[in-house]
Scaffold this active site. Structure first.
Site, mmCIF file in Angstrom:
data_model
loop_
_atom_site.group_PDB
_atom_site.id
_atom_site.type_symbol
_atom_site.label_atom_id
_atom_site.label_comp_id
_atom_site.label_asym_id
_atom_site.label_seq_id
_atom_site.Cartn_x
_atom_site.Cartn_y
_atom_site.Cartn_z
ATOM 1 N N LEU A 64 -8.592 4.287 57.977
ATOM 2 C CA LEU A 64 -8.766 5.733 58.070
ATOM 3 C C LEU A 64 -9.567 6.250 56.877
ATOM 4 O O LEU A 64 -9.052 7.008 56.046
ATOM 5 C CB LEU A 64 -7.401 6.436 58.115
ATOM 6 N N PRO A 65 -10.831 5.854 56.770
ATOM 7 C CA PRO A 65 -11.641 6.385 55.671
ATOM 8 C C PRO A 65 -11.795 7.894 55.843
ATOM 9 O O PRO A 65 -11.844 8.396 56.978
ATOM 10 C CB PRO A 65 -12.976 5.653 55.821
ATOM 11 N N HIS A 66 -11.824 8.606 54.736
ATOM 12 C CA HIS A 66 -11.945 10.057 54.815
ATOM 13 C C HIS A 66 -12.617 10.591 53.561
ATOM 14 O O HIS A 66 -12.610 9.948 52.508
ATOM 15 C CB HIS A 66 -10.584 10.719 55.036
ATOM 16 N N ALA A 67 -13.199 11.776 53.718
ATOM 17 C CA ALA A 67 -13.924 12.380 52.603
ATOM 18 C C ALA A 67 -13.937 13.888 52.764
ATOM 19 O O ALA A 67 -13.875 14.407 53.878
ATOM 20 C CB ALA A 67 -15.358 11.852 52.580
#
Length: 154
Positions: A64-67
């Site tokens: 769950l990469p997030h930015a």
């Protein structure tokens, strides 16, 4: 919050040939540019910056990469079902093949956390993950994800 509001149908892909986090993040950023109009370099750098704080591989083949980004109006997502799992550096050391990236406005606060929790709940469901892994059609993948939201709505 509903997954169908975060994830546009054209932001879902079955992807071939990804074997590194760098390539994955570039592909996620490129699709976010096409679908949501994000600056792909800003999106890429933001994903990498967040990942440097600790891996976003949450286990069981899911990442769950997030930015957080300046200039974004609402939380938006991109989903990839990879044809081959690769070593992502996840907490359980399992290779990753399901990736849901979230991009949120820098000041999103609770909306970002709600979206992250919703995606996490959805992808913790073994039945949902089995359905995602059994399909390569983007429309089907989107339907599985958004139907799961209906079942899991809180």
């Amino acid at each position: 919050m509903e997954l169908s509001l975060i994830l546009k149908p054209d932001a879902v892909r079955a992807v071939h040939g990804v074997s590194s986090k760098k390539r994955l993040f570039q592909d996620l950023a490129d699709l976010a540019k096409v679908v949501y109009g994000l600056d792909s370099m800003v999106a890429l750098n933001s994903l990498q910056e967040r990942e440097s704080l600790g891996p976003t591989g949450v286990g069981h083949g899911v990442a769950l990469p997030h930015a957080r980004l300046d200039g974004l109006e609402r939380v938006s997502g991109v989903f990839f079902r990879l044809d081959k799992a690769f070593d992502y550096g996840s907490v359980d050391k399992a290779p990753v093949d399901l990736v849901f990236a979230l991009f949120a406005p820098r000041d999103a606060g609770v909306d970002h956390l709600k979206a992250l929790a919703l995606v996490s709940r959805t992808l913790r469901d073994p039945a949902v993950c089995r359905q995602l892994r059994a399909n390569t059609d983007a429309a089907t993948l989107h339907a599985v994800l958004t139907a799961a939201r209906d079942i899991k709505a809180a």
